[in-house]
Design an enzyme around this catalytic site. Structure first.
Site, short mmCIF file in Angstrom:
data_model
loop_
_atom_site.label_atom_id
_atom_site.label_comp_id
_atom_site.label_asym_id
_atom_site.label_seq_id
_atom_site.Cartn_x
_atom_site.Cartn_y
_atom_site.Cartn_z
N TYR A 126 46.80 -46.65 78.92
CA TYR A 126 46.10 -45.87 77.98
C TYR A 126 45.39 -47.02 76.84
CZ TYR A 126 45.37 -43.56 73.70
OH TYR A 126 44.83 -42.93 72.50
N LYS A 223 51.60 -34.68 73.33
CA LYS A 223 50.89 -34.18 74.43
C LYS A 223 51.91 -32.72 74.96
CE LYS A 223 47.89 -37.24 73.97
NZ LYS A 223 48.29 -38.21 73.06
O1 P1T Z 1 47.97 -40.21 70.04
P1 P1T Z 1 49.34 -40.62 69.91
O2 P1T Z 1 50.43 -39.78 69.84
O3 P1T Z 1 49.73 -41.83 69.17
O4 P1T Z 1 49.83 -41.27 71.55
C1 P1T Z 1 49.24 -42.52 72.01
C2 P1T Z 1 49.58 -42.41 73.57
C3 P1T Z 1 50.52 -42.83 74.24
N1 P1T Z 1 50.60 -43.05 75.54
C4 P1T Z 1 49.82 -42.21 76.34
C5 P1T Z 1 50.17 -42.26 77.71
C6 P1T Z 1 48.95 -41.55 75.97
O5 P1T Z 1 48.17 -40.93 76.65
C7 P1T Z 1 48.49 -41.76 74.16
C8 P1T Z 1 47.44 -40.74 73.66
N2 P1T Z 1 46.47 -40.33 74.47
C9 P1T Z 1 45.21 -39.74 74.48
C10 P1T Z 1 45.04 -39.25 72.91
C11 P1T Z 1 44.49 -39.27 75.34
O6 P1T Z 1 43.68 -38.41 75.21
O7 P1T Z 1 44.65 -40.04 76.54
#
Ligand code: P1T
Length: 404
Positions: A126, A223
């Site tokens: 990510y 998510k």
């Molecule tokens: O956005 P947050 O709650 O801080 O999480 C970060 C994060 C960590 N790991 C993975 C695999 C993720 O997909 C994300 C956040 N990703 C998005 C916002 C996205 O649209 O892919």
């Protein structure tokens, strides 16, 4: 394991772990029952069957240090504790530690390394994870390598004397590659390196990395766990006491904790995780199969397709293929941009994992921060977070967007 900092001079002055109120012995229950009940006894004073949102910031003590398990809400909070026990249970973990965002949880894990230490990331991590490691911790003297984690020999070759952690995503964001978690664990542990698995895409309903030997599981609970695009959160689940002690300490010392209301929303979302994931998986499989046959689609990335290179491993380590589908547009960046702008049911937005379907172009949105890095993604890549709407409406929407 090397990356525990227990015993060094910066370590705990006090032993901070969450208090443990009585909790049902739910270890024999099925996933959906645990999702609804684990960590959530009816409120003793009222009989309320859902966990109250405890807004109090501080708790009365009968004499200094004498209290009912809660002192100050940054340190521990009853609504947060219910969430921590619930998600720890679902991940098969001894400890659960909630954070204000996925990135805050990742920061706590990365913070266990010291200048000169080395971490291995996947080549398709990510974008925010890459940004944290390369641009925040890189400036603090942490070294990193981006490696194709589906190639176990490449991981072995990348491990050096100061390697402390390997960070795995599986499926990866946004290319939905599959990493053999148990295989990575074997190599890492043989070299005294900890394995951190970001289980955001799979969720504990589909995959439990701790049972595959991982040391730490991290989630963006923003998510699928929340599931309704209305709460930002992060979570760490683990069973190792040494690492947990340090992470509970950091949770309190840094204070990047979720609010009681956020914890409540997460508890509510998690109750339906199993039924939502079943529908996400069904809808995603139907869409992947539709896209394969479409002229405008160069290739479909979905681990539930038999031709996906990670299909065998996914079948072994996951209980379903998940709700994320990516594809590469035959005509490249501009056509991908036009397609993601043309859908109506699929909303053009970052994030994923909620009941509503989302579409995005990672190179221009979620993964902009990896442009010009070894993690850069194809500009023609389109990522779908397939929601739980009627699948025919989703298929019609993609058809009109791809054909227009
Ligand atoms: O956005 P947050 O709650 O801080 O999480 C970060 C994060 C960590 N790991 C993975 C695999 C993720 O997909 C994300 C956040 N990703 C998005 C916002 C996205 O649209 O892919």
């Amino acid at each position: 394991m090397i990356s525990s900092n227990v015993g060094d001079e910066n370590m705990v002055e006090e032993n901070i772990t969450s208090p443990k109120p009585p909790n049902s012995d739910s270890s024999q229950w099925g996933f959906e029952t645990r999702a609804i009940h684990a960590g959530q006894e009816p409120d003793e004073s009222t009989g309320a069957v859902t966990v109250p949102i405890h807004l109090a910031t501080t708790y009365m003590q009968t004499s200094p240090g004498q209290h009912q398990g809660f002192e100050y809400s940054r340190t521990s909070n009853p609504t947060r504790l219910a969430l921590e026990q619930n998600l720890a249970n679902l991940e098969g973990a001894k400890h659960g530690i909630a954070f204000a965002s996925g990135m805050a949880a990742e920061d706590a894990i990365a913070g266990m390394m010291r200048p000169g230490d080395h971490v291995i990331l996947g080549i398709d991590a990510y974008g925010g994870t890459f940004r944290l490691i390369a641009k925040v911790y890189g400036e603090r003297g942490i070294k990193w390598s981006a490696v194709d984690l589906s190639d176990l020999d490449a991981i072995a070759a990348a491990i050096g004397p100061r390697t402390r952690q390997v960070w795995v995503e599986s499926p990866t964001n946004p290319t939905l590659a599959i990493v053999d978690i148990a295989g990575v664990v074997d190599i890492a542990h043989a070299n005294g390196v900890d394995v951190v698995v970001d289980n955001t895409f799979a969720t504990p309903y589909l995959q439990n990395p701790l049972s595959l030997g991982a040391d730490v599981v991290v989630h963006s609970s923003t998510k699928y766990l929340g599931g309704h695009s209305d709460v930002v959160g992060g979570f760490i689940a683990l069973s190792r006491d040494d690492l947990a002690e340090r992470l509970f300490f950091v949770q309190n010392a840094v204070g990047a904790v979720p609010s009681p209301f956020d914890c409540y929303l997460l508890l509510r979302g998690i109750k339906t995780l199993g039924v939502r994931m079943d529908r996400h998986c069904q809808n995603a499989a139907a869409i992947a199969n539709y896209l394969i046959a479409h002229d405008m689609v160069k290739c479909v990335l979905y681990p539930g397709l038999a031709e996906h290179p990670g299909y065998e491993v996914a079948t072994r380590q996951m209980r379903g293929s998940g709700g994320m589908v990516s594809f590469i547009h035959v005509k490249g960046a501009e056509a991908a941009s036009a397609t993601v702008s043309a859908t109506k049911v699929f909303k053009l937005a970052e994030s994923l994992g909620a009941v509503e379907s989302l579409i995005e172009q990672p190179a221009a949105m979620t993964h902009l921060s990896v442009a010009d890095s070894p993690l850069a993604v194809s500009e023609g890549l389109v990522r779908l977070s397939v929601g739980i709407e009627s699948v025919d409406d989703l298929l019609d929407d993609l058809k009109q967007a791809l054909d227009s």
